[in-house]
Design an enzyme around this catalytic site. Structure first.
Site, PDB file in Angstrom:
ATOM      1  N   ASP A  52      12.042 -12.325  -1.477  1.00  0.00           N
ATOM      2  CA  ASP A  52      11.711 -12.436  -0.057  1.00  0.00           C
ATOM      3  C   ASP A  52      12.945 -12.011   0.730  1.00  0.00           C
ATOM      4  O   ASP A  52      13.972 -12.699   0.703  1.00  0.00           O
ATOM      5  CB  ASP A  52      11.308 -13.884   0.260  1.00  0.00           C
ATOM      6  CG  ASP A  52      10.825 -14.041   1.702  1.00  0.00           C
ATOM      7  OD1 ASP A  52      11.143 -13.172   2.541  1.00  0.00           O
ATOM      8  OD2 ASP A  52      10.126 -15.037   1.979  1.00  0.00           O
ATOM      9  N   ASP A  54       7.921  -9.401  -1.885  1.00  0.00           N
ATOM     10  CA  ASP A  54       7.707 -10.848  -2.118  1.00  0.00           C
ATOM     11  C   ASP A  54       6.248 -11.159  -2.427  1.00  0.00           C
ATOM     12  O   ASP A  54       5.878 -12.326  -2.568  1.00  0.00           O
ATOM     13  CB  ASP A  54       8.208 -11.682  -0.923  1.00  0.00           C
ATOM     14  CG  ASP A  54       7.298 -11.544   0.293  1.00  0.00           C
ATOM     15  OD1 ASP A  54       6.492 -10.587   0.345  1.00  0.00           O
ATOM     16  OD2 ASP A  54       7.400 -12.393   1.202  1.00  0.00           O
ATOM     17  N   LEU A  55       5.438 -10.123  -2.514  1.00  0.00           N
ATOM     18  CA  LEU A  55       4.010 -10.259  -2.851  1.00  0.00           C
ATOM     19  C   LEU A  55       3.241 -11.072  -1.811  1.00  0.00           C
ATOM     20  O   LEU A  55       2.186 -11.625  -2.110  1.00  0.00           O
ATOM     21  CB  LEU A  55       3.810 -10.846  -4.262  1.00  0.00           C
ATOM     22  CG  LEU A  55       4.526 -10.092  -5.396  1.00  0.00           C
ATOM     23  CD1 LEU A  55       4.239 -10.753  -6.744  1.00  0.00           C
ATOM     24  CD2 LEU A  55       4.074  -8.631  -5.448  1.00  0.00           C
ATOM     25  N   GLY A  61       1.364  -7.723  -0.818  1.00  0.00           N
ATOM     26  CA  GLY A  61       1.214  -6.705  -1.869  1.00  0.00           C
ATOM     27  C   GLY A  61       0.810  -7.359  -3.185  1.00  0.00           C
ATOM     28  O   GLY A  61       0.676  -8.578  -3.274  1.00  0.00           O
ATOM     29  N   ARG A  78      -8.077   6.138  17.966  1.00  0.00           N
ATOM     30  CA  ARG A  78      -6.991   6.104  16.993  1.00  0.00           C
ATOM     31  C   ARG A  78      -7.089   7.359  16.120  1.00  0.00           C
ATOM     32  O   ARG A  78      -8.127   8.003  16.071  1.00  0.00           O
ATOM     33  CB  ARG A  78      -7.105   4.867  16.081  1.00  0.00           C
ATOM     34  CG  ARG A  78      -6.987   3.523  16.802  1.00  0.00           C
ATOM     35  CD  ARG A  78      -5.585   3.266  17.320  1.00  0.00           C
ATOM     36  NE  ARG A  78      -5.447   1.973  17.957  1.00  0.00           N
ATOM     37  CZ  ARG A  78      -5.647   1.749  19.262  1.00  0.00           C
ATOM     38  NH1 ARG A  78      -6.021   2.736  20.063  1.00  0.00           N
ATOM     39  NH2 ARG A  78      -5.480   0.562  19.768  1.00  0.00           N
ATOM     40  N   TYR A 106       5.329  -6.924  17.586  1.00  0.00           N
ATOM     41  CA  TYR A 106       5.526  -6.052  16.420  1.00  0.00           C
ATOM     42  C   TYR A 106       6.264  -4.777  16.841  1.00  0.00           C
ATOM     43  O   TYR A 106       7.245  -4.363  16.209  1.00  0.00           O
ATOM     44  CB  TYR A 106       4.161  -5.733  15.820  1.00  0.00           C
ATOM     45  CG  TYR A 106       4.125  -4.687  14.738  1.00  0.00           C
ATOM     46  CD1 TYR A 106       4.607  -4.943  13.455  1.00  0.00           C
ATOM     47  CD2 TYR A 106       3.551  -3.432  14.980  1.00  0.00           C
ATOM     48  CE1 TYR A 106       4.526  -3.982  12.457  1.00  0.00           C
ATOM     49  CE2 TYR A 106       3.468  -2.470  13.997  1.00  0.00           C
ATOM     50  CZ  TYR A 106       3.961  -2.743  12.731  1.00  0.00           C
ATOM     51  OH  TYR A 106       3.882  -1.785  11.747  1.00  0.00           O
ATOM     52  N   PHE A 143       0.828  -1.211   0.000  1.00  0.00           N
ATOM     53  CA  PHE A 143       0.000   0.000   0.000  1.00  0.00           C
ATOM     54  C   PHE A 143       0.869   1.271   0.000  1.00  0.00           C
ATOM     55  O   PHE A 143       0.935   2.016  -0.993  1.00  0.00           O
ATOM     56  CB  PHE A 143      -0.926  -0.093   1.220  1.00  0.00           C
ATOM     57  CG  PHE A 143      -1.601   1.165   1.634  1.00  0.00           C
ATOM     58  CD1 PHE A 143      -2.284   1.946   0.713  1.00  0.00           C
ATOM     59  CD2 PHE A 143      -1.587   1.564   2.967  1.00  0.00           C
ATOM     60  CE1 PHE A 143      -2.927   3.106   1.110  1.00  0.00           C
ATOM     61  CE2 PHE A 143      -2.230   2.716   3.375  1.00  0.00           C
ATOM     62  CZ  PHE A 143      -2.893   3.501   2.443  1.00  0.00           C
ATOM     63  N   VAL A 171      -8.227  -1.650  10.192  1.00  0.00           N
ATOM     64  CA  VAL A 171      -9.621  -1.705  10.637  1.00  0.00           C
ATOM     65  C   VAL A 171     -10.597  -1.157   9.599  1.00  0.00           C
ATOM     66  O   VAL A 171     -11.653  -1.750   9.352  1.00  0.00           O
ATOM     67  CB  VAL A 171      -9.750  -0.999  12.016  1.00  0.00           C
ATOM     68  CG1 VAL A 171      -9.303   0.437  11.999  1.00  0.00           C
ATOM     69  CG2 VAL A 171     -11.158  -1.064  12.547  1.00  0.00           C
TER      70      VAL A 171
HETATM   71  N1  NAD Z   1      -0.520   1.275   7.068  1.00  0.00           N
HETATM   72  C1  NAD Z   1      -0.343   1.777   8.266  1.00  0.00           C
HETATM   73  O1  NAD Z   1      -1.264   2.298   8.857  1.00  0.00           O
HETATM   74  C2  NAD Z   1       1.006   1.740   8.946  1.00  0.00           C
HETATM   75  C3  NAD Z   1       1.130   2.339  10.204  1.00  0.00           C
HETATM   76  C4  NAD Z   1       2.372   2.308  10.815  1.00  0.00           C
HETATM   77  C5  NAD Z   1       3.450   1.735  10.186  1.00  0.00           C
HETATM   78  N2  NAD Z   1       3.298   1.159   8.963  1.00  0.00           N
HETATM   79  C6  NAD Z   1       4.479   0.580   8.321  1.00  0.00           C
HETATM   80  O2  NAD Z   1       4.557   1.087   6.997  1.00  0.00           O
HETATM   81  C7  NAD Z   1       5.102   0.109   6.129  1.00  0.00           C
HETATM   82  C8  NAD Z   1       4.179  -0.147   4.956  1.00  0.00           C
HETATM   83  O3  NAD Z   1       2.918  -0.607   5.460  1.00  0.00           O
HETATM   84  P1  NAD Z   1       1.690  -0.901   4.493  1.00  0.00           P
HETATM   85  O4  NAD Z   1       0.478  -0.537   5.237  1.00  0.00           O
HETATM   86  O5  NAD Z   1       1.940  -0.301   3.168  1.00  0.00           O
HETATM   87  O6  NAD Z   1       1.755  -2.490   4.444  1.00  0.00           O
HETATM   88  P2  NAD Z   1       1.652  -3.491   3.215  1.00  0.00           P
HETATM   89  O7  NAD Z   1       1.442  -4.839   3.800  1.00  0.00           O
HETATM   90  O8  NAD Z   1       0.663  -3.008   2.214  1.00  0.00           O
HETATM   91  O9  NAD Z   1       3.099  -3.411   2.571  1.00  0.00           O
HETATM   92  C9  NAD Z   1       4.177  -4.150   3.057  1.00  0.00           C
HETATM   93  C10 NAD Z   1       4.757  -4.927   1.882  1.00  0.00           C
HETATM   94  O10 NAD Z   1       5.881  -5.679   2.344  1.00  0.00           O
HETATM   95  C11 NAD Z   1       5.897  -6.884   1.625  1.00  0.00           C
HETATM   96  N3  NAD Z   1       6.690  -7.868   2.367  1.00  0.00           N
HETATM   97  C12 NAD Z   1       6.381  -8.480   3.536  1.00  0.00           C
HETATM   98  N4  NAD Z   1       7.357  -9.326   3.898  1.00  0.00           N
HETATM   99  C13 NAD Z   1       8.305  -9.254   2.930  1.00  0.00           C
HETATM  100  C14 NAD Z   1       9.536  -9.911   2.726  1.00  0.00           C
HETATM  101  N5  NAD Z   1       9.986 -10.817   3.593  1.00  0.00           N
HETATM  102  N6  NAD Z   1      10.253  -9.605   1.612  1.00  0.00           N
HETATM  103  C15 NAD Z   1       9.793  -8.699   0.712  1.00  0.00           C
HETATM  104  N7  NAD Z   1       8.629  -8.054   0.848  1.00  0.00           N
HETATM  105  C16 NAD Z   1       7.888  -8.329   1.955  1.00  0.00           C
HETATM  106  C17 NAD Z   1       4.437  -7.278   1.473  1.00  0.00           C
HETATM  107  O11 NAD Z   1       4.222  -8.154   0.377  1.00  0.00           O
HETATM  108  C18 NAD Z   1       3.765  -5.925   1.271  1.00  0.00           C
HETATM  109  O12 NAD Z   1       3.591  -5.631  -0.105  1.00  0.00           O
HETATM  110  C19 NAD Z   1       5.361  -1.108   7.002  1.00  0.00           C
HETATM  111  O13 NAD Z   1       6.689  -1.067   7.438  1.00  0.00           O
HETATM  112  C20 NAD Z   1       4.443  -0.922   8.188  1.00  0.00           C
HETATM  113  O14 NAD Z   1       4.952  -1.572   9.340  1.00  0.00           O
HETATM  114  C21 NAD Z   1       2.095   1.138   8.337  1.00  0.00           C
END
Ligand code: NAD
Length: 341
Positions: free
Chosen positions: A51, A32-33, A36, A209, A141, A11, A185
């Site tokens: 990955d 690694d999809l 995503g 939140r 986490y 995202f 959520v």
């Molecule tokens: N969305 C939020 O509200 C939020 C809030 C605080 C922090 N974050 C942080 O922001 C970042 C992005 O979050 P997001 O909401 O876009 O999440 P997301 O799940 O959409 O994106 C994370 C991506 O990482 C990839 N991924 C997971 N494990 C992997 C691996 N071993 N190798 C390669 N790719 C891998 C997933 O396929 C995914 O596409 C993350 O670090 C998350 O912890 C997000």
């Protein structure tokens, strides 16, 4: 600048990659999809499905790319689930990060890292959280993000690269994974409605939140990579207006059905609180306002309307559950155990 974006099919990573491409940068990207989608990857990025837990493959890839700037967003961000999948959480967050960072440092090319962390590092301290509070994570986490932050600080000092750490609030918007039953959520609420089901609220729903629309996040993480004034700094990014989960549910229902008079079969059901979930989580953003020019432009109700319109364009998604947890307990929420979402 040779830039590497990890988590670029996710995202927030995909929106960031779009912004970097639009600025004319050479963007390499990995994912690694697991959470995503290829459809999110900007075609102008060089993309590799990788990955990052695979140390050898990651070492080879990063040693070839020799990134000068890394935006690390790859993660398993299922915070509430991390108590039941602690190994996966640690490997996909902390270990995946070190696997990326170490060869980048060794290549000699690395100038800067922008690390996406989380408010979970504040734990159950009294909000609003400001960046100078100690890290006191309350869950696995948050512990992984704390280790990632601290490792960045230590390694940058010893190995001479710059960094900026971003701690986002709950960010939402188009491209969020609607099929993930473990996090986000708002997406869960909307996807339940699209599947003609009520949604569930943990505890009394009075936990608060703050939510950021993606357009109020991407410009600031982008900027953090290029502004020397923010080197060595940590930033909260998100609005200060907090909302209870009950109220969020009311807005989603009203916007989804276009009326306050929706069919009562969609009335949210309450379940016991999730273990380790903090009651209040919001923070100050004075520092981001001052140093990154942070500003909220999308009001929650408008953002929810946009999110619903996008979700409808994707259609109802089937939730994708894990085959199994690493640890079993009667504290696993029923929504997950009995696949209620
Ligand atoms: N969305 C939020 O509200 C939020 C809030 C605080 C922090 N974050 C942080 O922001 C970042 C992005 O979050 P997001 O909401 O876009 O999440 P997301 O799940 O959409 O994106 C994370 C991506 O990482 C990839 N991924 C997971 N494990 C992997 C691996 N071993 N190798 C390669 N790719 C891998 C997933 O396929 C995914 O596409 C993350 O670090 C998350 O912890 C997000």
């Amino acid at each position: 600048m040779r830039i590497l974006v990890t988590g670029a099919a996710g995202f927030m990573g995909s929106h960031l990659a779009d912004a970097l491409v639009a600025k004319g940068h050479e963007v390499h990207s990995v994912d690694d999809l697991s959470g995503g989608f290829m459809r999110n990857v900007n075609p102008a990025c060089k993309f590799k499905q990788l990955d990052l837990r695979d140390r050898e493959a990651t070492n080879k890839y990063v040693s070839e790319i020799k990134p000068e700037l890394i935006y690390h967003l790859a993660a398993d961000a299922t915070e509430g689930r991390s108590q039941f999948t602690p190994v996966q959480c640690t490997e996909r967050n902390y270990m995946a990060y070190l696997n990326t960072l170490v060869p980048a440092i060794r290549s000699g090319a690395l100038k800067k890292v922008v690390l996406t962390s989380s408010m979970s590092v504040y734990g159950a301290q009294t909000p609003p959280f400001s960046e100078d509070l100690d890290r006191k994570p309350e869950d696995i986490y948050g512990l992984a993000k704390t280790a990632m932050e601290r490792s960045t600080e230590i390694l940058s000092e010893v190995h001479n690269f710059d960094y900026t750490i971003i701690r986002p609030h709950n960010v939402y918007g188009p491209r969020q994974n609607l099929s993930d039953p473990y996090r986000n959520v708002m997406s869960i609420f909307i996807n339940c409605l699209m599947n003609n089901k009520n949604f569930y609220v943990y505890g009394d729903g009075e936990q608060t939140r703050a939510f950021s629309y993606i357009d109020d996040f991407t410009p600031y993480i982008t900027k953090a990579g290029f502004d020397d004034k923010v080197n060595g700094e940590i930033f909260n990014i998100g609005p200060v207006e907090e909302v209870t989960i009950n109220h969020l549910g009311e807005i989603v229902l009203e916007k989804y059905f276009g009326t306050k008079d929706w069919d009562k079969k969609y009335t949210p059901k309450h379940l016991p609180p999730r273990p380790k979930e903090v009651k209040e989580a919001y923070c100050t953003v004075d520092k981001a306002r001052k140093m990154l020019g942070y500003n909220t432009t999308v009001h929650l109700e408008d953002g929810i309307e946009k999110m619903i319109a996008w979700a409808r364009s994707m259609g109802a998604q089937k939730p994708v559950y894990l085959d199994d947890f690493e640890l079993h307990s009667d504290k696993i929420p029923l929504t997950w155990k009995d696949k209620l979402i």
